[in-house]
Design a protein around this motif. Structure first.
Motif, mmCIF file in Angstrom:
data_model
loop_
_atom_site.group_PDB
_atom_site.id
_atom_site.type_symbol
_atom_site.label_atom_id
_atom_site.label_comp_id
_atom_site.label_asym_id
_atom_site.label_seq_id
_atom_site.Cartn_x
_atom_site.Cartn_y
_atom_site.Cartn_z
ATOM 1 N N ARG A 36 0.824 -1.207 0.000
ATOM 2 C CA ARG A 36 0.000 0.000 0.000
ATOM 3 C C ARG A 36 0.860 1.260 0.000
ATOM 4 O O ARG A 36 0.562 2.227 -0.703
ATOM 5 N N HIS A 37 1.946 1.258 0.773
ATOM 6 C CA HIS A 37 2.815 2.431 0.834
ATOM 7 C C HIS A 37 3.535 2.656 -0.505
ATOM 8 O O HIS A 37 3.687 3.795 -0.946
ATOM 9 N N TYR A 38 3.955 1.566 -1.128
ATOM 10 C CA TYR A 38 4.621 1.703 -2.420
ATOM 11 C C TYR A 38 3.655 2.237 -3.479
ATOM 12 O O TYR A 38 4.036 3.062 -4.322
ATOM 13 N N LEU A 39 2.425 1.784 -3.440
ATOM 14 C CA LEU A 39 1.433 2.272 -4.400
ATOM 15 C C LEU A 39 1.109 3.739 -4.162
ATOM 16 O O LEU A 39 0.899 4.500 -5.115
ATOM 17 N N ILE A 40 1.063 4.163 -2.894
ATOM 18 C CA ILE A 40 0.813 5.574 -2.592
ATOM 19 C C ILE A 40 1.950 6.435 -3.128
ATOM 20 O O ILE A 40 1.739 7.508 -3.697
ATOM 21 N N CYS A 41 3.188 5.946 -2.964
ATOM 22 C CA CYS A 41 4.351 6.678 -3.490
ATOM 23 C C CYS A 41 4.277 6.785 -5.007
ATOM 24 O O CYS A 41 4.485 7.866 -5.568
ATOM 25 N N LEU A 42 3.972 5.676 -5.670
ATOM 26 C CA LEU A 42 3.858 5.685 -7.129
ATOM 27 C C LEU A 42 2.741 6.620 -7.581
ATOM 28 O O LEU A 42 2.915 7.390 -8.536
ATOM 29 N N LYS A 43 1.614 6.574 -6.894
ATOM 30 C CA LYS A 43 0.489 7.431 -7.235
ATOM 31 C C LYS A 43 0.864 8.906 -7.120
ATOM 32 O O LYS A 43 0.530 9.719 -7.986
ATOM 33 N N GLU A 84 3.587 14.293 -11.982
ATOM 34 C CA GLU A 84 4.039 14.413 -13.369
ATOM 35 C C GLU A 84 2.881 14.802 -14.283
ATOM 36 O O GLU A 84 3.053 15.606 -15.211
ATOM 37 N N CYS A 85 1.704 14.241 -14.039
ATOM 38 C CA CYS A 85 0.535 14.571 -14.866
ATOM 39 C C CYS A 85 0.115 16.025 -14.665
ATOM 40 O O CYS A 85 -0.225 16.722 -15.629
ATOM 41 N N LEU A 86 0.122 16.496 -13.426
ATOM 42 C CA LEU A 86 -0.239 17.891 -13.156
ATOM 43 C C LEU A 86 0.761 18.844 -13.801
ATOM 44 O O LEU A 86 0.372 19.885 -14.342
ATOM 45 N N ARG A 87 2.031 18.481 -13.742
ATOM 46 C CA ARG A 87 3.040 19.326 -14.391
ATOM 47 C C ARG A 87 2.793 19.386 -15.895
ATOM 48 O O ARG A 87 2.902 20.455 -16.507
ATOM 49 N N PHE A 88 2.439 18.248 -16.477
ATOM 50 C CA PHE A 88 2.180 18.216 -17.910
ATOM 51 C C PHE A 88 0.937 19.038 -18.262
ATOM 52 O O PHE A 88 0.920 19.767 -19.260
ATOM 53 N N LEU A 89 -0.117 18.940 -17.461
ATOM 54 C CA LEU A 89 -1.340 19.685 -17.723
ATOM 55 C C LEU A 89 -1.124 21.188 -17.589
ATOM 56 O O LEU A 89 -1.768 21.979 -18.292
ATOM 57 N N ALA A 124 5.825 7.296 -14.585
ATOM 58 C CA ALA A 124 5.054 8.524 -14.733
ATOM 59 C C ALA A 124 5.334 9.178 -16.079
ATOM 60 O O ALA A 124 4.417 9.644 -16.770
ATOM 61 N N GLY A 125 6.616 9.200 -16.481
ATOM 62 C CA GLY A 125 6.963 9.775 -17.770
ATOM 63 C C GLY A 125 6.387 8.985 -18.935
ATOM 64 O O GLY A 125 5.924 9.562 -19.923
ATOM 65 N N SER A 173 3.770 10.086 -21.900
ATOM 66 C CA SER A 173 4.176 9.898 -23.292
ATOM 67 C C SER A 173 3.108 9.156 -24.084
ATOM 68 O O SER A 173 2.783 9.530 -25.218
ATOM 69 N N ILE A 174 2.573 8.087 -23.504
ATOM 70 C CA ILE A 174 1.563 7.294 -24.204
ATOM 71 C C ILE A 174 0.304 8.118 -24.443
ATOM 72 O O ILE A 174 -0.335 8.001 -25.509
ATOM 73 N N ALA A 175 -0.061 8.959 -23.489
ATOM 74 C CA ALA A 175 -1.227 9.831 -23.686
ATOM 75 C C ALA A 175 -1.007 10.760 -24.877
ATOM 76 O O ALA A 175 -1.930 11.001 -25.675
ATOM 77 N N GLN A 176 0.213 11.267 -25.046
ATOM 78 C CA GLN A 176 0.518 12.126 -26.188
ATOM 79 C C GLN A 176 0.458 11.345 -27.496
ATOM 80 O O GLN A 176 -0.004 11.859 -28.520
ATOM 81 N N VAL A 177 0.927 10.101 -27.482
ATOM 82 C CA VAL A 177 0.907 9.283 -28.693
ATOM 83 C C VAL A 177 -0.527 9.045 -29.154
ATOM 84 O O VAL A 177 -0.854 9.183 -30.348
ATOM 85 N N TYR A 178 -1.397 8.708 -28.232
ATOM 86 C CA TYR A 178 -2.785 8.439 -28.621
ATOM 87 C C TYR A 178 -3.499 9.713 -29.063
ATOM 88 O O TYR A 178 -4.389 9.654 -29.926
ATOM 89 N N ALA A 179 -3.122 10.850 -28.497
ATOM 90 C CA ALA A 179 -3.682 12.113 -28.985
ATOM 91 C C ALA A 179 -3.270 12.348 -30.435
ATOM 92 O O ALA A 179 -4.077 12.787 -31.270
ATOM 93 N N PHE A 180 -2.010 12.028 -30.760
ATOM 94 C CA PHE A 180 -1.543 12.146 -32.144
ATOM 95 C C PHE A 180 -2.268 11.163 -33.055
ATOM 96 O O PHE A 180 -2.654 11.506 -34.186
ATOM 97 N N LEU A 181 -2.484 9.935 -32.590
ATOM 98 C CA LEU A 181 -3.158 8.929 -33.406
ATOM 99 C C LEU A 181 -4.609 9.318 -33.689
ATOM 100 O O LEU A 181 -5.139 8.994 -34.760
#
Length: 286
Positions: A19-26, A32-37, A132-133, A137-145
């Protein structure tokens, strides 16, 4: 008094549960997503580069460069269809370098130092940063597709699902490469030069724009460079995945390079050989 001291002593990483590792990953992914937005220019630029190639260069080269029947294609394809996997790789490549740029920036501003001194294992923190990166990246690829689909460049319907693992693995390799490069850069100002020596040779010395057999006919030396370029195999892995096929050679090379680059980044960010040594060598300016 001893009880109070023990109460504020940070827990060791071994005491953490899943649970702690998942919280850290989240937390790292959300950051990273907020920075990108918040960086709309980054999203626009990530789409402008491949769309320029798709709309302008492909239209001009269509009558000059025909792509013969080569795997995974079962018939002749238009030039814009051929370069679409390479343009997806372009997005992953630039995004991976952008992620490493944020690593250099965070290291200078102190955010990365705070993250790396947390009780979580260092390899897990770097891996979370990579994930996170790759997610961005994958979100950008699908936006391009999506834009390419409305332009008439379409893959088989299931190809958009089959390509996801290939995008993920290729993104991991390129993010790991960017992370390894970020560990070698002492100052943010030096990053632009490093990018020019990695991104452009890596992209143009690959089958992203031209088939390998054409490159071999034009320049045997360039063909050998393409075969030694990890980005070549990332593009081919994505290309075959669009048609529900697996290029096993590309899969092995991309997976191997991912482990190699990630291992090098983890070693480079080791406190005894990475950030601490760099800080001593630069007077604390990172």
């Amino acid at each position: 008094m001893p009880e109070k001291v023990a109460a504020v002593t940070p827990a060791k990483s071994g005491a953490f549960g899943l649970r702690h590792y998942l919280i850290c990953l989240k937390g790292i992914v959300i950051r990273e997503c907020l920075r990108f937005l918040h960086q709309r220019e980054r999203f626009i630029s990530s789409l402008v580069r491949p769309l320029v190639w798709l709309f302008i260069f492909a239209a001009g080269f269509r009558q000059v460069l025909g792509v013969s029947i080569i795997p995974p294609y079962k018939t002749y394809v238009l030039y814009e269809v051929y370069i679409t996997p390479g343009l997806c790789g372009m997005i992953l490549l630039f995004s991976g370098m952008q992620s490493s740029l944020s690593m250099v920036y965070d290291r200078e501003m102190g955010n990365m130092r705070i993250l790396l001194v947390s009780p979580f294992p260092r390899w897990y923190l770097l891996l979370s940063k990579m994930l996170a990166g790759v997610f961005v990246s994958i979100a950008q690829v699908y936006a391009f597709l999506i834009v390419a689909w409305f332009w008439g460049v379409k893959a088989p319907p299931l190809g958009y699902l089959f390509v996801l693992p290939a995008l993920f693995l290729s993104g991991m390799m390129l993010c790991a490469l960017g992370m390894l490069l970020s560990s070698m850069i002492k100052q943010l100002e030096n990053f632009a030069g490093i990018m020019n020596f990695v991104i452009f040779p890596g992209y143009f010395a690959s089958p992203a724009l031209y088939p390998l057999w054409r490159i071999q006919e034009a320049s045997p030396l360039l063909y050998k460079l393409c075969l030694a370029n990890p980005f070549t195999y990332a593009v081919e892995l994505i290309r075959f995945a669009f048609y529900g096929q697996v290029d096993w050679v590309s899969l092995g090379v991309v997976a191997g390079c991912t482990l190699l680059f990630l291992g090098g980044a983890i070693i480079a960010y080791d406190p005894s050989r990475g950030l601490i040594t760099r800080k001593q060598g630069t007077g604390g300016n990172g």
